[in-house]
Design a protein around this motif. Structure first.
Motif, PDB file in Angstrom:
ATOM      1  N   UNK A  94     -19.384   9.258  17.132  1.00  0.00           N
ATOM      2  CA  UNK A  94     -19.024  10.515  17.804  1.00  0.00           C
ATOM      3  C   UNK A  94     -18.076  10.282  18.977  1.00  0.00           C
ATOM      4  N   UNK A  95     -17.129   9.422  18.782  1.00  0.00           N
ATOM      5  CA  UNK A  95     -16.161   9.179  19.855  1.00  0.00           C
ATOM      6  C   UNK A  95     -14.785   9.535  19.304  1.00  0.00           C
ATOM      7  N   UNK A  96     -13.977  10.228  20.064  1.00  0.00           N
ATOM      8  CA  UNK A  96     -12.646  10.624  19.597  1.00  0.00           C
ATOM      9  C   UNK A  96     -11.594  10.247  20.624  1.00  0.00           C
ATOM     10  N   UNK A  97     -10.328  10.052  20.266  1.00  0.00           N
ATOM     11  CA  UNK A  97      -9.797  10.177  18.904  1.00  0.00           C
ATOM     12  C   UNK A  97     -10.202   9.008  18.006  1.00  0.00           C
ATOM     13  N   UNK A  98     -10.279   9.302  16.718  1.00  0.00           N
ATOM     14  CA  UNK A  98     -10.511   8.250  15.736  1.00  0.00           C
ATOM     15  C   UNK A  98      -9.189   7.962  15.028  1.00  0.00           C
ATOM     16  N   UNK A  99      -9.065   6.753  14.545  1.00  0.00           N
ATOM     17  CA  UNK A  99      -7.844   6.388  13.818  1.00  0.00           C
ATOM     18  C   UNK A  99      -8.165   5.937  12.406  1.00  0.00           C
ATOM     19  N   UNK A 100      -7.269   6.273  11.502  1.00  0.00           N
ATOM     20  CA  UNK A 100      -7.368   5.783  10.128  1.00  0.00           C
ATOM     21  C   UNK A 100      -6.235   4.778   9.943  1.00  0.00           C
ATOM     22  N   UNK A 101      -6.597   3.550   9.639  1.00  0.00           N
ATOM     23  CA  UNK A 101      -5.580   2.512   9.520  1.00  0.00           C
ATOM     24  C   UNK A 101      -5.686   1.841   8.154  1.00  0.00           C
ATOM     25  N   UNK A 102      -4.540   1.638   7.543  1.00  0.00           N
ATOM     26  CA  UNK A 102      -4.526   0.979   6.235  1.00  0.00           C
ATOM     27  C   UNK A 102      -4.047  -0.456   6.376  1.00  0.00           C
ATOM     28  N   UNK A 103      -4.814  -1.345   5.787  1.00  0.00           N
ATOM     29  CA  UNK A 103      -4.446  -2.753   5.761  1.00  0.00           C
ATOM     30  C   UNK A 103      -3.545  -3.007   4.552  1.00  0.00           C
ATOM     31  N   UNK A 104      -2.242  -3.039   4.806  1.00  0.00           N
ATOM     32  CA  UNK A 104      -1.281  -3.348   3.749  1.00  0.00           C
ATOM     33  C   UNK A 104      -0.598  -4.667   4.084  1.00  0.00           C
ATOM     34  N   UNK A 105      -1.400  -5.585   4.611  1.00  0.00           N
ATOM     35  CA  UNK A 105      -0.867  -6.896   4.996  1.00  0.00           C
ATOM     36  C   UNK A 105      -1.103  -7.904   3.875  1.00  0.00           C
ATOM     37  N   UNK A 106      -1.006  -7.452   2.689  1.00  0.00           N
ATOM     38  CA  UNK A 106      -1.292  -8.262   1.504  1.00  0.00           C
ATOM     39  C   UNK A 106      -0.707  -9.683   1.584  1.00  0.00           C
ATOM     40  N   UNK A 107      -1.421 -10.560   2.244  1.00  0.00           N
ATOM     41  CA  UNK A 107      -0.881 -11.907   2.444  1.00  0.00           C
ATOM     42  C   UNK A 107      -1.541 -12.945   1.575  1.00  0.00           C
ATOM     43  N   UNK A 108      -2.601 -12.568   0.917  1.00  0.00           N
ATOM     44  CA  UNK A 108      -3.345 -13.538   0.116  1.00  0.00           C
ATOM     45  C   UNK A 108      -2.462 -14.015  -1.039  1.00  0.00           C
ATOM     46  N   UNK A 109      -2.105 -15.299  -1.043  1.00  0.00           N
ATOM     47  CA  UNK A 109      -1.198 -15.766  -2.086  1.00  0.00           C
ATOM     48  C   UNK A 109      -1.695 -15.404  -3.487  1.00  0.00           C
ATOM     49  N   UNK A 110      -0.772 -14.971  -4.297  1.00  0.00           N
ATOM     50  CA  UNK A 110      -1.143 -14.594  -5.652  1.00  0.00           C
ATOM     51  C   UNK A 110      -1.609 -13.161  -5.752  1.00  0.00           C
ATOM     52  N   UNK A 111      -1.308 -12.375  -4.750  1.00  0.00           N
ATOM     53  CA  UNK A 111      -1.721 -10.972  -4.773  1.00  0.00           C
ATOM     54  C   UNK A 111      -0.518 -10.089  -4.523  1.00  0.00           C
ATOM     55  N   UNK A 112      -0.249  -9.161  -5.428  1.00  0.00           N
ATOM     56  CA  UNK A 112       0.819  -8.208  -5.156  1.00  0.00           C
ATOM     57  C   UNK A 112       0.469  -6.822  -5.645  1.00  0.00           C
ATOM     58  N   UNK A 113      -0.830  -6.582  -5.767  1.00  0.00           N
ATOM     59  CA  UNK A 113      -1.259  -5.281  -6.289  1.00  0.00           C
ATOM     60  C   UNK A 113      -1.045  -4.158  -5.292  1.00  0.00           C
ATOM     61  N   UNK A 114      -1.209  -4.432  -4.003  1.00  0.00           N
ATOM     62  CA  UNK A 114      -0.989  -3.377  -3.013  1.00  0.00           C
ATOM     63  C   UNK A 114       0.489  -3.001  -2.978  1.00  0.00           C
ATOM     64  N   UNK A 115       1.324  -4.012  -3.176  1.00  0.00           N
ATOM     65  CA  UNK A 115       2.757  -3.752  -3.223  1.00  0.00           C
ATOM     66  C   UNK A 115       3.072  -2.822  -4.402  1.00  0.00           C
ATOM     67  N   UNK A 116       2.421  -3.073  -5.526  1.00  0.00           N
ATOM     68  CA  UNK A 116       2.627  -2.199  -6.690  1.00  0.00           C
ATOM     69  C   UNK A 116       2.255  -0.760  -6.343  1.00  0.00           C
ATOM     70  N   UNK A 117       1.113  -0.586  -5.679  1.00  0.00           N
ATOM     71  CA  UNK A 117       0.682   0.765  -5.338  1.00  0.00           C
ATOM     72  C   UNK A 117       1.707   1.423  -4.421  1.00  0.00           C
ATOM     73  N   UNK A 118       2.123   0.674  -3.382  1.00  0.00           N
ATOM     74  CA  UNK A 118       3.052   1.260  -2.408  1.00  0.00           C
ATOM     75  C   UNK A 118       4.415   1.549  -3.039  1.00  0.00           C
ATOM     76  N   UNK A 119       4.856   0.634  -3.905  1.00  0.00           N
ATOM     77  CA  UNK A 119       6.192   0.781  -4.488  1.00  0.00           C
ATOM     78  C   UNK A 119       6.225   1.783  -5.632  1.00  0.00           C
ATOM     79  N   UNK A 120       5.110   1.885  -6.350  1.00  0.00           N
ATOM     80  CA  UNK A 120       5.144   2.675  -7.578  1.00  0.00           C
ATOM     81  C   UNK A 120       4.408   4.012  -7.472  1.00  0.00           C
TER      82      UNK A 120
END
Lengths: 430, 165, 575
Positions: A73-99
């Motif tokens: 019950x504390x405001x303001x609240x923030x919604x933050x997306x982790x799109x720091x897809x740095x884990x080698x061998x991962x590009x699925x978030x990029x697909x979502x963002x790009x496509x």
């Protein structure tokens, strides 16, 4: 390709990514419209029913996380997306963002509606500059069409979304490091408690989820939690985007229902091992994930089953390694990655990675001895159990698990032999 | 030298982001981009610190923490070869060799004409076409010797019409 | 407050919510090892030496950073905790120069102490320490990054206590360092040489520049008349270097010990502190009468002077033109004293014992040659003096106290309290009040300006006129004052500013036992010393009266201006 599913990826390559009209034509924003006619408890209940778990790697139940965020019950609240897809061998978030960028935007908007958040941020790794541009364009279009900004769809709900760029640091995928970086500082993890959900971005309550997690929410709102869950296993609901890489014929991102086996993924979606070689090792979940041999290939894709076998799905990266590769050389590559990416703040991670890299270098040069196993054991334990954040805690996983499955290859290096000729076995250049 | 970013330009960029500390990373990214040599000079960092009311040591901390920033001038184009595991198992050394011989420099070096810097990078999400390289915002994979030459020439000549995968 | 039940090392315990494992363990008599942890600082949890096991979790918890929760069962020295701690310690040692015997902190190093407690006899890991260049670019502070264990204490002091931020973390992983921007030497940075970093450094990575050898050389030189002055704050801290309790008053022992070392005269900076009160008091009176720049701000603290010159150079006019007591002493030693003693000033070597690293720099300033020679030849910190005493085998705890030499050793309680934040203000008020009103003060203790609080205020009525004064200690608080002046929102008449928290008793050259608790005890001791003095007002000091009568003639007069006042420089730097 019957084993693929098309929920989250349904729009991939069928819509113009930043065309809001295209997105809407295929059911876009149905989820938000439904959510805006639901009570908060109903939204949370629907997500709980979906059995959606955090797709970034930690697999925390999203319904519970959102419920907790809603209860703060504390405001303001923030919604933050982790799109720091740095884990080698991962590009699925990029697909979502790009496509299909609107899916992410819609998911975050639903979260903001639930929490009463006024501002949201998408932290995109610096290397994904094109994805940032696509998102910025999509955000602009959504604002113009009143899906973002003031009084969304004529309601009294307003929400602004902004893209923040990273600048090259794997550790910023760790949630508190991501928040530090979002505030313009070096992305070294913060001490917890206080947790991000209470004191995150700008010291305020923050809901932080991965791209895939947010993007799954509009689907769940649209088709219903139960329907979504039915795609997966009893424990792991719905579908997962996986990234298949390494020595397979068909590399790439695929959406699959939970429950299918790694063997199906590698031999059906991946069309088997490339260049007529044989499978040697799989690393699942990115560079922080476990390495294992063919004997675990019939493990079904499920958070619970994986855990029982000492594995973790992590980001959904599946790296296939053929028999031309050397396990020691591979472990060295992984350790050097973590040595490069450690933030340096805590002793076990900073010094441990240095020492492990040095020891593996000795293996690769035929200079290691049995005593080095003791050091590896001591250092990896201290790192795994005592590091400040998840980076250090998982940095030695690949090494310890590959030692478990391929000890004889390490032994051979002690005796001066690299079975694949990947290692130089001499003092000269590697 | 036209590459040196003037104090006035730095002030403009800081101003564009409202001068708030929260935007420091974004400001530095933009300043590095307009530097022409992919770096943040001491002078630029000092102006940023002064304009934003931050200790210079904090600005330096941010610059040295992130791998995309540099305090040393680099080439106009940075050729980054992924050395993370998914590319590693696909033998990126052959790609490195091709670039080294085509550019006449070693890994980590900059061409004498300051056009290219060749360096390693952590995974940038091109595992589907590994071993992959990245130049600026563009990614190239499935490389052959001919394609490497073609890519290099396209940057030399200032146009980029290379098939990227 | 919510209470929480836990079991720690087989003992049931009820503690308030928010108690950390480290604190809970202390309650059952267990001292968990720590390294980055510092009692006056925020919890950092980066060294990981305090790992403990909480039952039910494979992951270990950092005791310093983990609050206990209901039902938690903690085993502080389980096998996995012991193993991990030892590995952590050995990892630090493997990245640390292996030359304890050649280290300034040999014997007072926290890492060395841990190695002893962990019984490290043989290294398990290859030593991979990098040899990084030592920065000894300035007269005050030396940085040896090869010894740094990256605990982060120094930068917390530099940023959060002093608001300077000359050093910060930089780079990452194996290149992670505490560094100035662009690794520039300290003398090119914004560093004000306060030395607070050297006070909290657990190892030999930041320390005072060593001037001990130069002092020995002068003592060894039979043609040199070597005199020493001791700052007020040293007499209440030096004992700690010899295991005495913080707050022990060792004035007489210190004097005796200095004589044993071979100093020809042992004088007291308190004498010139009294002189400062007169000069500064008259300067203030002058500004009040002639419409001079107000508020006037004190100028005794060289760290503060560096700060205002570098960060607020457009406020230099607010500074009193008085030199610090150390420099007044030096200038008088080579003029007034030299004449009286019939010694050629070139044969006089002036040493000061200071609680301060910035004093070393101050003594080298070009303005500090007004006697025709370098006024103060060498400055030793409290820590350096203790090293000299130990080398000479002085049995400090048992040495019989002796008295300072006259006349530069005669002082009042007003001089003594210069050592504590608020002391200069109080001393000045005792004098200014009586000079302006020509009446004796009823109560000479101005308690509202005493203590550790960052900014203290008081209003004093002089001839029914309210005079607002303020006292700030620690540069973060000094910055707040400077910002108020900048905004024109500062209606004080007179402000005392001390660079270090608590004033000089908490100075950067003080013993490593310095904590806020120790500071409080030293402050207490300072006022006890003041109370015990026969005279407690500077203008009643007979030696000062004689000085004016025979030599200076009048406060702020021609000779005073030549010898006792100074000028400042614009040195704007934002680094």
């Amino acid at each position: 390709m019957s084993i693929e599913a098309k929920l989250l990826s349904a729009n991939f390559d069928r819509i113009i990514p930043d065309s809001l009209e295209d997105y809407k034509r295929f059911g876009g924003y149905n989820g938000l419209k439904k959510a805006m006619n639901m009570r908060p408890e109903q939204i949370i209940e629907e997500i709980k029913l979906s059995k959606l778990m955090g797709r970034g790697g930690a697999a925390y139940p999203t319904g519970i996380k959102w419920e907790q965020a809603h209860e703060v019950k504390k405001f303001p609240k923030y919604v933050v997306c982790n799109a720091d897809e740095g884990e080698p061998g991962t590009l699925k978030d990029k697909y979502v963002m790009d496509k299909d960028p609107y899916k992410l935007i819609e998911g975050m908007t639903i979260a903001a509606y639930l929490l009463g958040a006024r501002e949201g941020y998408i932290y995109v790794r610096g290397e994904y500059k094109k994805s940032q541009e696509i998102l910025r364009g999509a955000i602009k279009n959504a604002v113009n069409a009143n899906y973002l900004g003031e009084n969304i769809l004529g309601s009294d709900f307003s929400f602004d979304l902004e893209v923040i760029s990273g600048a090259g640091a794997y550790v910023c995928g760790e949630n508190s490091a991501l928040v530090e970086s979002s505030e313009g500082r070096a992305g070294r993890p913060r001490m917890k408690p206080p947790f991000i959900k209470i004191s995150g971005f700008r010291g305020m309550p923050t809901l932080l989820n991965n791209v895939e997690t947010f993007a799954s929410v509009p689907v769940i709102m649209d088709i219903g939690g139960e329907e979504y869950a039915s795609y997966g296993t009893d424990y792991s609901g719905g579908t997962k985007l996986i990234t298949l890489s390494g020595n397979v014929v068909n590399k790439g991102v695929f959406e699959v229902p939970f429950g299918i086996t790694l063997r199906e993924i590698i031999y059906e979606l991946g069309e088997g091992i490339a260049n007529g070689r044989k499978l040697k090792m799989i690393q699942m979940g990115g560079s922080s994930g476990a390495c294992f041999s063919e004997e675990l290939l019939d493990t079904p894709l499920c958070y619970k089953t994986a855990k029982a076998k000492g594995l973790s799905l992590g980001s959904g990266a599946i790296l296939v390694i053929d028999d031309s590769n050397c396990v020691v050389d591979f472990a060295k590559c992984i350790t050097e990655f973590f040595l490069h990416e450690s933030c340096g703040k805590c002793t076990p991670c900073r010094e441990g990675n240095r020492q492990l890299a040095k020891i593996l270098d000795k293996f690769a040069k035929g200079k290691a001895s049995k005593k080095d196993y003791v050091s590896i054991d001591r250092i990896s334990n201290a790192m795994t159990n005592g590091s400040f954040c998840g980076l250090g805690q998982t940095a030695a996983t690949a090494l310890t698990t590959s030692l478990k499955f391929f000890k004889e290859e390490f032994d051979a290096h002690i005796y001066g032999r690299c079975l694949t000729d990947c290692c130089s076995m001499s003092e000269g250049e590697e | 030298m036209r590459e040196i970013t003037s104090q006035q330009k730095v002030r403009e960029v800081v101003e564009k982001y409202g001068g708030v500390c929260e935007k420091l990373v974004q400001i530095l990214l933009e300043l590095q981009e307009i530097s022409g040599q992919n770096f943040i000079s001491k002078e630029v960092a000092l102006t940023v610190a002064e304009e934003m009311g931050l200790p210079l040591s904090k600005v330096y901390d941010v610059i040295t923490f992130y791998s995309m920033f540099s305090v040393e001038p680099k080439g106009r184009h940075i050729i980054e070869v992924c050395k993370s595991a998914p590319c590693h198992v696909n033998r990126p050394q052959s790609v490195v060799n091709m670039f080294e011989s085509a550019l006449g420099i070693r890994m980590g070096e900059t061409t004498p004409d300051k056009t290219f810097t060749l360096q390693h990078s952590s995974c940038f999400g091109a595992c589907d076409i590994s071993p992959a390289i990245k130049i600026g915002d563009e990614i190239y994979g499935n490389l052959t010797e001919d394609k490497v030459l073609e890519i290099i020439n396209s940057y030399r000549e200032g146009y980029r019409n290379v098939n990227r995968s | 407050m919510n209470m929480i039940n836990i079991v720690i090392d087989n003992k049931r315990l009820t503690v308030p919510e928010g108690t950390t494992i480290l604190e809970a363990a202390e309650k059952v008599g267990i001292k968990i090892p720590t390294l980055c942890n510092h009692t006056d600082q925020t919890v950092k949890a980066n060294c990981r030496i305090c790992l403990v096991e909480v039952k039910g979790s494979k992951k270990l918890s950092a005791a310093c950073a983990t609050p206990v929760w209901e039902g938690a069962e903690i085993v502080t020295s389980s096998k996995s905790a012991r193993d991990a701690r030892k590995t952590v310690l050995e990892l630090i040692l493997a990245d640390h120069a292996q030359d304890c015997l050649n280290c300034i902190r040999n014997g007072s190093c926290e890492l060395q102490k841990l190695s002893m407690e962990f019984v490290i006899c043989e290294p398990s890991f290859d030593n991979i320490a990098k040899e990084l260049p030592i920065d000894d670019s300035n007269p005050s502070i030396v940085r040896n990054p090869s010894k740094c264990i990256r605990c982060g204490r120094c930068l917390e002091v530099c940023h959060d206590v002093q608001s300077i931020g000359t050093i910060s973390t930089a780079h990452r992983s194996d290149e992670y360092v505490i560094s100035t921007a662009f690794n520039m030497p300290l003398d090119q940075s914004a560093c004000v040489y306060c030395g607070q970093c050297s006070l909290v450094c657990p190892v030999g990575a930041i320390y005072e520049k060593n001037d001990v050898d130069r002092v020995w050389e002068s003592i060894d030189n039979p043609n040199m008349h070597v005199i020493v002055q001791t700052a007020p704050a040293v007499r209440v801290s030096l004992g700690e270097e010899f295991g005495m309790e913080p707050g022990s008053i060792v004035t007489g022992k210190m004097v005796a010990a200095l004589r044993r070392l071979g100093f020809d005269r042992v004088f007291d900076t308190d004498f010139t502190a009294d002189l400062t009160v007169i000069e500064e008091g008259y300067e203030l009176i002058g500004r009040l009468r002639n419409g001079g720049k107000l508020p006037m701000i004190t100028s005794c603290s060289p760290g503060w002077i560096n700060f205002i010159e570098k960060f607020y150079p457009d406020q230099l006019e607010h500074l009193s033109s008085c030199k610090s007591p150390q420099q007044m002493f030096g200038a008088l030693a080579k003029t007034y004293y030299a004449q009286r003693a019939g010694i050629n000033p070139k044969d006089i070597f002036v040493v000061s014992i200071m609680p301060c690293t910035a004093k070393k720099y101050e003594s080298t300033r070009s303005q500090m040659y007004s006697s025709g020679y370098r006024d103060v030849d060498a400055v030793l910190t409290t820590r350096e003096l203790s090293r000299m005493l130990k080398l000479a085998g002085v049995d400090f705890r048992n040495i019989e106290p002796e008295e300072f030499d006259a006349p530069l050793g005669i002082s009042t309680g007003a001089g003594v309290i210069f050592g504590a934040s608020g002391g200069v203000m109080e001393a000045a008020l005792r004098t200014v009040y009586e000079v302006l009103t020509e009446k004796e003060l009823d109560k000479i203790d101005f308690e509202s300006v005493r203590g550790l609080e960052g900014i203290k205020e008081a209003t004093v009525y002089i001839n029914d006129m309210p005079v607002k004064v303020a006292v700030a200690n620690g540069l973060k608080n000094a910055r707040l004052i400077a910002e108020r002046i900048k905004r024109g929102k500062c209606d004080y008449t007179f402000i005392e500013i001390m660079c270090c928290p608590g004033g000089c008793i908490g100075g950067g050259g003080q013993p490593h036992t310095t904590t806020n608790k120790a500071r409080e005890k030293r402050i207490g001791a300072t006022y006890t010393e003041d109370k015990g003095m026969k005279l407690r007002k500077s203008h009643e000091n007979p030696a000062i009266k004689e000085l004016y009568k025979e030599f200076l003639h009048e406060p702020n007069g021609h000779l005073s201006h030549k010898l006792l006042h100074t000028t400042y420089r614009h040195r704007k730097h934002i680094k």
